[in-house]
Design a protein around this motif. Structure first.
Motif, short mmCIF file in Angstrom:
data_model
loop_
_atom_site.label_atom_id
_atom_site.label_comp_id
_atom_site.label_asym_id
_atom_site.label_seq_id
_atom_site.Cartn_x
_atom_site.Cartn_y
_atom_site.Cartn_z
N LYS A 172 -16.07 -9.80 -11.17
CA LYS A 172 -14.79 -10.34 -11.05
C LYS A 172 -13.83 -9.40 -10.05
O LYS A 172 -13.82 -8.32 -10.48
CB LYS A 172 -13.92 -10.67 -12.25
N ARG A 173 -13.51 -10.21 -8.94
CA ARG A 173 -12.74 -9.51 -7.97
C ARG A 173 -11.45 -9.59 -8.31
O ARG A 173 -10.80 -10.81 -8.08
CB ARG A 173 -13.07 -9.46 -6.52
N ARG A 174 -10.47 -8.49 -8.43
CA ARG A 174 -9.19 -8.67 -8.57
C ARG A 174 -8.20 -8.66 -7.39
O ARG A 174 -8.69 -7.97 -6.32
CB ARG A 174 -8.57 -7.41 -9.66
N ILE A 175 -7.33 -9.31 -7.24
CA ILE A 175 -6.76 -9.61 -5.90
C ILE A 175 -5.40 -8.63 -6.16
O ILE A 175 -4.98 -8.81 -7.22
CB ILE A 175 -6.10 -10.98 -5.61
N SER A 176 -5.27 -7.74 -5.36
CA SER A 176 -4.30 -6.97 -5.63
C SER A 176 -2.83 -7.42 -5.16
O SER A 176 -2.82 -8.36 -4.19
CB SER A 176 -4.24 -5.67 -4.66
N ILE A 177 -1.72 -6.93 -5.55
CA ILE A 177 -0.34 -7.44 -5.37
C ILE A 177 0.00 -7.39 -3.95
O ILE A 177 0.66 -8.40 -3.18
CB ILE A 177 0.69 -6.56 -6.15
N PHE A 178 -0.79 -6.30 -3.28
CA PHE A 178 -0.16 -6.30 -1.63
C PHE A 178 -1.03 -7.36 -1.08
O PHE A 178 -0.30 -7.88 0.19
CB PHE A 178 -0.75 -4.79 -1.39
N GLN A 179 -2.12 -7.36 -1.17
CA GLN A 179 -2.90 -8.71 -0.57
C GLN A 179 -2.13 -10.13 -1.05
O GLN A 179 -2.25 -10.83 0.03
CB GLN A 179 -4.17 -8.69 -0.88
N LEU A 180 -1.70 -10.27 -2.14
CA LEU A 180 -0.91 -11.36 -2.63
C LEU A 180 0.21 -11.57 -1.45
O LEU A 180 0.64 -12.54 -1.08
CB LEU A 180 -0.79 -11.45 -3.80
N LEU A 181 1.01 -10.38 -1.72
CA LEU A 181 2.42 -10.50 -0.86
C LEU A 181 1.96 -10.76 0.63
O LEU A 181 2.66 -11.40 1.45
CB LEU A 181 3.07 -9.04 -0.91
N ILE A 182 1.18 -10.19 1.19
CA ILE A 182 0.48 -10.37 2.59
C ILE A 182 0.26 -11.85 3.03
O ILE A 182 0.94 -12.52 3.93
CB ILE A 182 -0.53 -9.37 3.03
N PHE A 183 -0.54 -12.27 2.01
CA PHE A 183 -0.91 -13.70 2.18
C PHE A 183 0.29 -14.69 1.73
O PHE A 183 0.23 -15.78 2.66
CB PHE A 183 -1.99 -14.05 1.01
N LEU A 184 1.34 -14.62 0.94
CA LEU A 184 2.23 -15.27 0.97
C LEU A 184 3.27 -15.12 2.14
O LEU A 184 3.92 -16.01 2.59
CB LEU A 184 3.27 -14.96 -0.53
N PHE A 185 3.51 -13.90 2.59
CA PHE A 185 4.33 -13.74 3.82
C PHE A 185 3.68 -14.41 4.98
O PHE A 185 4.24 -15.23 5.86
CB PHE A 185 4.26 -12.14 4.44
N ILE A 186 2.49 -14.50 5.31
CA ILE A 186 1.63 -15.39 6.40
C ILE A 186 1.94 -16.76 6.18
O ILE A 186 2.20 -17.46 7.10
CB ILE A 186 0.15 -14.61 6.59
#
Length: 108
Positions: free
Chosen positions: A12-26
């Motif tokens: 299971k690959r966990r998504i970091s909060i930084f990646q989630l924030l970048i995705f939401l920003f884009i």
């Protein structure tokens, strides 16, 4: 045999909060850009309709002026003005085709 991985283990690959924030920003940038384009297109459609209405009004006024010009330049109207204002009469004889009438600007 220790180096061989078995397909039974699922990683299971966990998504970091930084990646989630970048995705939401884009994603929010794309959504804002899309909504801005919709608003711009709607404004252009409104301006286009206003221009079409203005063109239709101009064509209608143009047509009215054309009718007015035809009415004012009719032979019967000009004939009555010439006989009333200038006292000219309609000649029964045909004018010679070789004769020309030249009027200088200074004679006005």
């Amino acid at each position: 045999m220790d180096n061989i991985k078995t397909p039974d283990k699922k990683v299971k690959r966990r998504i970091s909060i930084f990646q989630l924030l970048i995705f939401l920003f884009i994603l929010s940038g794309v959504i804002v850009f899309y909504i801005n384009n919709i608003i711009a297109v709607n404004q252009l459609i409104g301006k286009n309709n206003e221009l079409k209405d203005a063109i239709n009004k101009t064509v209608q006024v143009n047509y009215t002026y054309q009718i007015e010009i035809e009415r004012l330049s009719s032979y019967d109207r000009i004939k009555s003005l010439v006989t009333d204002k200038f006292g000219l009469k309609l000649s029964d004889t045909v004018a010679k085709s070789n004769d020309y009438l030249i009027i200088n600007k200074s004679e006005f």
